[in-house]
Design a protein around this motif. Structure first.
Motif, mmCIF file in Angstrom:
data_model
loop_
_atom_site.group_PDB
_atom_site.id
_atom_site.type_symbol
_atom_site.label_atom_id
_atom_site.label_comp_id
_atom_site.label_asym_id
_atom_site.label_seq_id
_atom_site.Cartn_x
_atom_site.Cartn_y
_atom_site.Cartn_z
ATOM 1 N N LEU A 134 68.257 18.870 -30.683
ATOM 2 C CA LEU A 134 67.228 18.064 -30.031
ATOM 3 C C LEU A 134 65.965 17.975 -30.870
ATOM 4 N N ALA A 135 65.634 19.056 -31.583
ATOM 5 C CA ALA A 135 64.470 19.021 -32.465
ATOM 6 C C ALA A 135 64.667 17.985 -33.566
ATOM 7 N N ARG A 136 65.862 17.930 -34.140
ATOM 8 C CA ARG A 136 66.127 16.942 -35.193
ATOM 9 C C ARG A 136 66.113 15.533 -34.627
ATOM 10 N N ILE A 137 66.683 15.327 -33.462
ATOM 11 C CA ILE A 137 66.632 14.012 -32.827
ATOM 12 C C ILE A 137 65.178 13.589 -32.622
ATOM 13 N N ALA A 138 64.334 14.525 -32.195
ATOM 14 C CA ALA A 138 62.922 14.227 -31.952
ATOM 15 C C ALA A 138 62.228 13.764 -33.227
ATOM 16 N N VAL A 139 62.453 14.478 -34.326
ATOM 17 C CA VAL A 139 61.793 14.127 -35.586
ATOM 18 C C VAL A 139 62.290 12.779 -36.092
ATOM 19 N N VAL A 140 63.600 12.561 -36.048
ATOM 20 C CA VAL A 140 64.158 11.291 -36.521
ATOM 21 C C VAL A 140 63.639 10.136 -35.667
ATOM 22 N N PHE A 141 63.586 10.322 -34.366
ATOM 23 C CA PHE A 141 63.065 9.285 -33.474
ATOM 24 C C PHE A 141 61.605 8.981 -33.792
ATOM 25 N N LEU A 142 60.801 10.023 -33.992
ATOM 26 C CA LEU A 142 59.381 9.832 -34.278
ATOM 27 C C LEU A 142 59.176 9.074 -35.589
ATOM 28 N N VAL A 143 59.801 9.543 -36.661
ATOM 29 C CA VAL A 143 59.599 8.923 -37.970
ATOM 30 C C VAL A 143 60.148 7.504 -37.993
ATOM 31 N N CYS A 144 61.358 7.317 -37.481
ATOM 32 C CA CYS A 144 61.965 5.976 -37.505
ATOM 33 C C CYS A 144 61.208 5.008 -36.608
ATOM 34 N N GLY A 145 60.666 5.496 -35.497
ATOM 35 C CA GLY A 145 59.870 4.634 -34.632
ATOM 36 C C GLY A 145 58.642 4.102 -35.338
ATOM 37 N N ILE A 146 57.942 4.980 -36.048
ATOM 38 C CA ILE A 146 56.746 4.565 -36.788
ATOM 39 C C ILE A 146 57.127 3.655 -37.950
ATOM 40 N N VAL A 147 58.186 4.009 -38.668
ATOM 41 C CA VAL A 147 58.642 3.182 -39.789
ATOM 42 C C VAL A 147 58.997 1.777 -39.306
ATOM 43 N N PHE A 148 59.681 1.687 -38.181
ATOM 44 C CA PHE A 148 60.081 0.377 -37.664
ATOM 45 C C PHE A 148 58.862 -0.482 -37.337
ATOM 46 N N LEU A 149 57.832 0.125 -36.755
ATOM 47 C CA LEU A 149 56.649 -0.632 -36.377
ATOM 48 C C LEU A 149 55.842 -1.099 -37.585
ATOM 49 N N LYS A 150 55.837 -0.307 -38.651
ATOM 50 C CA LYS A 150 54.866 -0.522 -39.725
ATOM 51 C C LYS A 150 55.464 -1.018 -41.037
ATOM 52 N N THR A 151 56.770 -1.192 -41.120
ATOM 53 C CA THR A 151 57.364 -1.619 -42.395
ATOM 54 C C THR A 151 58.317 -2.790 -42.192
ATOM 55 N N SER A 152 58.594 -3.481 -43.290
ATOM 56 C CA SER A 152 59.569 -4.577 -43.267
ATOM 57 C C SER A 152 60.962 -4.031 -43.550
#
Length: 392
Positions: A134-152
């Protein structure tokens, strides 16, 4: 954890094709998630850890078994899900700050659930395992969420390539302090050293103490698995592209990733515990192929009568995973006289009574795991019928 009640989708009626490209739930993705969580519960709850069929075990070190596909499939699904959950706000930069706070909150809840699961029932903070699924899912979700919002998309492809190459360089070229040259051995690789240095042995995986399969450094390429999901999800949302074309190119991408992973395996072995770059591409390719097949069957051709069982797991995936790990420990807190007269936990007593006398050891273990999946099917079926979806 926030509980919301919402209408579940009809699993048998035909849905307009356009729905596959609209914001909301992609039914094939829920099916994929459900199948993955069912597999998680099956392999995490054998009746006897000493007797398990080989495909239901992780590879000893290098290599990949069917069980080694489950976690990367889930992280891939996390990436695809982000594109459906956040695409609307992505087009509105003014809402990004509020959205990122929501992403951070959800990641914190997931991490907290993982920490609670590791602490339960002793709540000994001095020896609690900090990394985990669950800790790894949390980190991946956090980073990928920000990446999706801010990058092409192009930037995401570049980031994925950078992460995989950079991780390969770290593990195979950077010397390990106190051990010497870079290596890929269990307790002496750079990731294991970092985990011991930052977290301490008391807070790592109890079966090893010297390294953790969900450690700090290997979370970096795990983010790469999530990025593959981001890219796949954005491709599926291309409304101007015909569904057959979307599926065809997903399969092309799948073959390309699998082949690239197999080639890279020649010098950076496929390894789940290290989450090697070859492992990211190999398992990501298989995840792409699975998603493509399910999307074609469920959302394009509308073959949905068979999907009800995975759907009931898919819409409450985190609930099923979290509680399926917690309840066996709760049962074993209840002590009863065992078959030898000594006190044993209630779960152990049920297994020894209902399965051990009637099956060979490995079949008894498998029967116990399947029974666990069926019990959760009954629970989640009732939740599904009542339109209860627990969102984290």
């Amino acid at each position: 954890m926030q509980t919301t009640i919402q209408a579940a989708q009809n699993t048998t009626g035909a849905t307009p094709l356009a729905e596959a490209s609209q914001p909301g739930r992609l039914q094939s993705l829920d099916v994929f998630r459900g199948l993955t969580v069912m597999a998680m519960i099956l392999v995490n709850n054998p009746g006897d850890w000493g007797h398990i069929y080989a495909p239901l075990e992780h590879a000893h070190w290098h290599g990949c078994t069917p069980t080694d596909l489950i976690f990367p499939f889930f992280l891939f699904i996390v990436g695809v899900s982000i594109t459906y959950a956040l695409d609307g706000t992505r087009q509105q930069p003014a809402t990004h700050r509020r959205t990122m706070l929501r992403v951070l909150k959800r990641a914190a809840i997931l991490f907290g659930l993982g920490l609670f699961s590791a602490l339960f029932p002793k709540f000994d903070f001095s020896t609690v395992r900090i990394p985990g699924v669950l800790a790894r899912i949390a980190v991946v979700f956090l980073v990928c969420g920000i990446v999706f919002l801010k990058t092409s998309r192009r930037q995401q492809v570049g980031l994925l390539a950078f992460v995989l190459i950079f991780y390969n360089v770290l593990l195979q070229l950077v010397p390990v302090p106190g051990y010497g040259p870079a290596n890929l051995e269990a307790g002496t690789n750079l990731g294991a050293w970092l985990d011991r240095t930052v977290l301490g042995e008391a807070h790592l995986w109890k079966q090893s103490r010297t390294w953790d399969p969900e450690g700090l450094l290997s979370t970096l390429p795990a983010i790469g698995t999530g990025l593959l999901g981001l890219l796949a999800g954005q491709w599926l949302r291309r409304r101007e592209v015909e569904p057959a074309t979307r599926v065809a190119w997903l399969f092309v991408g799948a073959v390309g990733c699998v082949l690239a992973g197999l080639v890279w395996n020649g010098w950076f072995s496929i390894n789940k515990a290290l989450w090697t770059s070859s492992y990211v591409l190999y398992t990501g390719g298989l995840a792409l192929a699975t998603l493509a097949g399910l999307y074609w069957l469920v959302d394009v051709q509308h073959y949905r009568r068979w999907t009800l069982v995975p759907l009931v797991f898919g819409v409450n995936a985190i609930t099923a995973f979290f509680l399926s790990g917690l309840i066996p420990r709760l049962l074993n807190m209840v002590q009863v006289p065992g078959i030898t007269g000594e006190k044993v936990g209630l779960r152990t007593w049920l297994y020894d009574t209902l399965f051990v006398p009637y099956f060979s050891p490995v079949n008894a273990s498998l029967a116990g795991a399947v029974t666990c999946v069926l019990i959760w099917l009954a629970v989640l079926w009732l939740m599904y019928r009542r339109n209860i979806i627990i969102k984290v």
